[in-house]
Design a protein around this motif. Sequence first.
Motif, PDB file in Angstrom:
ATOM      1  N   ASP A 103       0.802  -1.226   0.000  1.00 57.80           N
ATOM      2  CA  ASP A 103       0.000   0.000   0.000  1.00 57.80           C
ATOM      3  C   ASP A 103       0.836   1.278   0.000  1.00 57.80           C
ATOM      4  O   ASP A 103       0.282   2.374   0.093  1.00 57.80           O
ATOM      5  N   THR A 104       2.146   1.145  -0.099  1.00 61.64           N
ATOM      6  CA  THR A 104       3.031   2.316  -0.156  1.00 61.64           C
ATOM      7  C   THR A 104       3.617   2.405  -1.557  1.00 61.64           C
ATOM      8  O   THR A 104       4.449   1.567  -1.934  1.00 61.64           O
ATOM      9  N   PRO A 105       3.216   3.383  -2.362  1.00 61.43           N
ATOM     10  CA  PRO A 105       3.667   3.460  -3.751  1.00 61.43           C
ATOM     11  C   PRO A 105       5.175   3.479  -3.928  1.00 61.43           C
ATOM     12  O   PRO A 105       5.706   2.931  -4.897  1.00 61.43           O
ATOM     13  N   SER A 106       5.908   4.069  -2.984  1.00 59.63           N
ATOM     14  CA  SER A 106       7.354   4.226  -3.141  1.00 59.63           C
ATOM     15  C   SER A 106       8.131   2.935  -2.956  1.00 59.63           C
ATOM     16  O   SER A 106       9.347   2.907  -3.132  1.00 59.63           O
ATOM     17  N   THR A 107       7.458   1.840  -2.597  1.00 59.20           N
ATOM     18  CA  THR A 107       8.165   0.580  -2.359  1.00 59.20           C
ATOM     19  C   THR A 107       8.212  -0.307  -3.591  1.00 59.20           C
ATOM     20  O   THR A 107       8.489  -1.495  -3.484  1.00 59.20           O
ATOM     21  N   GLY A 108       8.004   0.254  -4.745  1.00 59.73           N
ATOM     22  CA  GLY A 108       7.955  -0.551  -5.964  1.00 59.73           C
ATOM     23  C   GLY A 108       9.205  -1.375  -6.222  1.00 59.73           C
ATOM     24  O   GLY A 108       9.126  -2.460  -6.812  1.00 59.73           O
ATOM     25  N   SER A 109      10.380  -0.886  -5.785  1.00 65.14           N
ATOM     26  CA  SER A 109      11.629  -1.613  -6.030  1.00 65.14           C
ATOM     27  C   SER A 109      12.020  -2.515  -4.869  1.00 65.14           C
ATOM     28  O   SER A 109      13.083  -3.136  -4.902  1.00 65.14           O
ATOM     29  N   LEU A 110      11.183  -2.602  -3.844  1.00 69.27           N
ATOM     30  CA  LEU A 110      11.516  -3.416  -2.678  1.00 69.27           C
ATOM     31  C   LEU A 110      10.914  -4.809  -2.813  1.00 69.27           C
ATOM     32  O   LEU A 110       9.695  -4.977  -2.724  1.00 69.27           O
ATOM     33  N   PRO A 111      11.738  -5.825  -3.001  1.00 67.24           N
ATOM     34  CA  PRO A 111      11.204  -7.186  -3.116  1.00 67.24           C
ATOM     35  C   PRO A 111      10.657  -7.681  -1.786  1.00 67.24           C
ATOM     36  O   PRO A 111      11.227  -7.416  -0.726  1.00 67.24           O
ATOM     37  N   ILE A 112       9.566  -8.400  -1.860  1.00 65.87           N
ATOM     38  CA  ILE A 112       8.972  -8.990  -0.659  1.00 65.87           C
ATOM     39  C   ILE A 112       8.537 -10.406  -0.994  1.00 65.87           C
ATOM     40  O   ILE A 112       7.971 -10.663  -2.062  1.00 65.87           O
ATOM     41  N   GLY A 113       8.817 -11.336  -0.118  1.00 68.14           N
ATOM     42  CA  GLY A 113       8.606 -12.750  -0.390  1.00 68.14           C
ATOM     43  C   GLY A 113       9.926 -13.391  -0.782  1.00 68.14           C
ATOM     44  O   GLY A 113      10.784 -12.758  -1.411  1.00 68.14           O
ATOM     45  N   ARG A 114      10.100 -14.656  -0.425  1.00 68.06           N
ATOM     46  CA  ARG A 114      11.389 -15.315  -0.642  1.00 68.06           C
ATOM     47  C   ARG A 114      11.780 -15.336  -2.120  1.00 68.06           C
ATOM     48  O   ARG A 114      12.939 -15.056  -2.455  1.00 68.06           O
ATOM     49  N   ALA A 115      10.858 -15.669  -3.005  1.00 64.15           N
ATOM     50  CA  ALA A 115      11.198 -15.742  -4.427  1.00 64.15           C
ATOM     51  C   ALA A 115      11.677 -14.399  -4.961  1.00 64.15           C
ATOM     52  O   ALA A 115      12.563 -14.336  -5.822  1.00 64.15           O
ATOM     53  N   ALA A 116      11.103 -13.318  -4.447  1.00 64.31           N
ATOM     54  CA  ALA A 116      11.446 -11.987  -4.946  1.00 64.31           C
ATOM     55  C   ALA A 116      12.798 -11.507  -4.420  1.00 64.31           C
ATOM     56  O   ALA A 116      13.572 -10.882  -5.149  1.00 64.31           O
ATOM     57  N   ILE A 117      13.078 -11.795  -3.164  1.00 65.18           N
ATOM     58  CA  ILE A 117      14.301 -11.264  -2.547  1.00 65.18           C
ATOM     59  C   ILE A 117      15.505 -12.174  -2.751  1.00 65.18           C
ATOM     60  O   ILE A 117      16.654 -11.745  -2.654  1.00 65.18           O
ATOM     61  N   GLU A 118      15.256 -13.430  -3.073  1.00 68.04           N
ATOM     62  CA  GLU A 118      16.326 -14.422  -3.147  1.00 68.04           C
ATOM     63  C   GLU A 118      17.447 -14.067  -4.133  1.00 68.04           C
ATOM     64  O   GLU A 118      18.622 -14.260  -3.821  1.00 68.04           O
ATOM     65  N   PRO A 119      17.148 -13.538  -5.336  1.00 66.97           N
ATOM     66  CA  PRO A 119      18.254 -13.212  -6.259  1.00 66.97           C
ATOM     67  C   PRO A 119      19.242 -12.213  -5.679  1.00 66.97           C
ATOM     68  O   PRO A 119      20.461 -12.364  -5.840  1.00 66.97           O
ATOM     69  N   SER A 120      18.737 -11.188  -4.991  1.00 64.54           N
ATOM     70  CA  SER A 120      19.623 -10.198  -4.390  1.00 64.54           C
ATOM     71  C   SER A 120      20.436 -10.809  -3.248  1.00 64.54           C
ATOM     72  O   SER A 120      21.644 -10.567  -3.128  1.00 64.54           O
ATOM     73  N   VAL A 121      19.796 -11.618  -2.442  1.00 65.25           N
ATOM     74  CA  VAL A 121      20.491 -12.272  -1.327  1.00 65.25           C
ATOM     75  C   VAL A 121      21.569 -13.215  -1.866  1.00 65.25           C
ATOM     76  O   VAL A 121      22.692 -13.255  -1.345  1.00 65.25           O
ATOM     77  N   ALA A 122      21.242 -13.953  -2.920  1.00 62.08           N
ATOM     78  CA  ALA A 122      22.195 -14.913  -3.481  1.00 62.08           C
ATOM     79  C   ALA A 122      23.419 -14.216  -4.054  1.00 62.08           C
ATOM     80  O   ALA A 122      24.556 -14.679  -3.864  1.00 62.08           O
ATOM     81  N   LEU A 123      23.233 -13.103  -4.751  1.00 61.34           N
ATOM     82  CA  LEU A 123      24.389 -12.405  -5.319  1.00 61.34           C
ATOM     83  C   LEU A 123      25.225 -11.765  -4.221  1.00 61.34           C
ATOM     84  O   LEU A 123      26.462 -11.785  -4.280  1.00 61.34           O
TER      85      LEU A 123
END
Length: 284
Positions: free
Chosen positions: A236-256
């Motif tokens: 519900d916060t428009p400015s969070t568009g680039s913030l991944p949420i959920g394991r599948a979404a955040i995993e690529p950044s964590v892995a790198l």
Amino acid sequence: MLSVAIGNYPHTRLLKERLAGSKNFDFVEVSPITKAFAQMVRQGTYDISEMALVTFLQAKAFGKPLVLIPAAVAARSQEVSLIKLAKNESIRGPADLQGKRIGVRAYSQTTGAWVRGILKESFGIAPEQVHWTTFEDPHVAEYSDPAFATRAKPGSALLDMLRSGDLDAIIVGNDKPADADLADVYPDAEAAGREFTRKHGFVPVNHVLVAKQSVVDAQRDLLLEFWAAVKAAWKDTPSTGSLPIGRAAIEPSVALALNYISAQSMLPRPMTEADIWAGLPAGF
């Protein structure tokens, strides 16, 4: 009741507002929020906390009983954090940083780790080919800076050392100064950030959420209630568009990030993605 230490951003302010009337969560104000990271790692001061991604990865590798909650609190392009004096013509781009003196708040700072990984990946500059100067201890007490990093004298300041010529470039965070005497190391740092995202498919994550393992074990219902509120507030916060949420979404950044800091010898042991996500219950 769970104690929660999170900084104040549009999405977290909404989260705090929505949970303000709950008897299940006590939001503790820590300023700057980075002070909470060492407290969480070393003393387990809070039940849930914001934490720098590299701090969490190092803490997990050293056996700290923390669980990664798959929500990015902060993410941004890292190239804009690398600055120099505008008059320094010996640095025309990142490729000129080999052999130079670079200052960073702490060697284990997440932005610094991202920058070193990018310099190695894109320009072939290994961390040991730069003279690093640091100003603070790592949040994880068990970690020590590498031998090629030098601690600045007590009372020294990052920006002052750049201005005096004692450093050739520095890495800054969100507090990047607006000063005509300063310039980005990258000729076009914004474009470089967009190219990173095009290549890797994500904006690098700086801060995440973590919970104590004891909370996961004993108060899972409250943790799931908190997780549901986090997902709703981020959505519900428009400015969070680039913030991944959920394991599948955040995993690529964590892995790198894991790959980068492993290559930088910042972990006491090899870690797998399974190690990183150990303890995360179903429902996340």
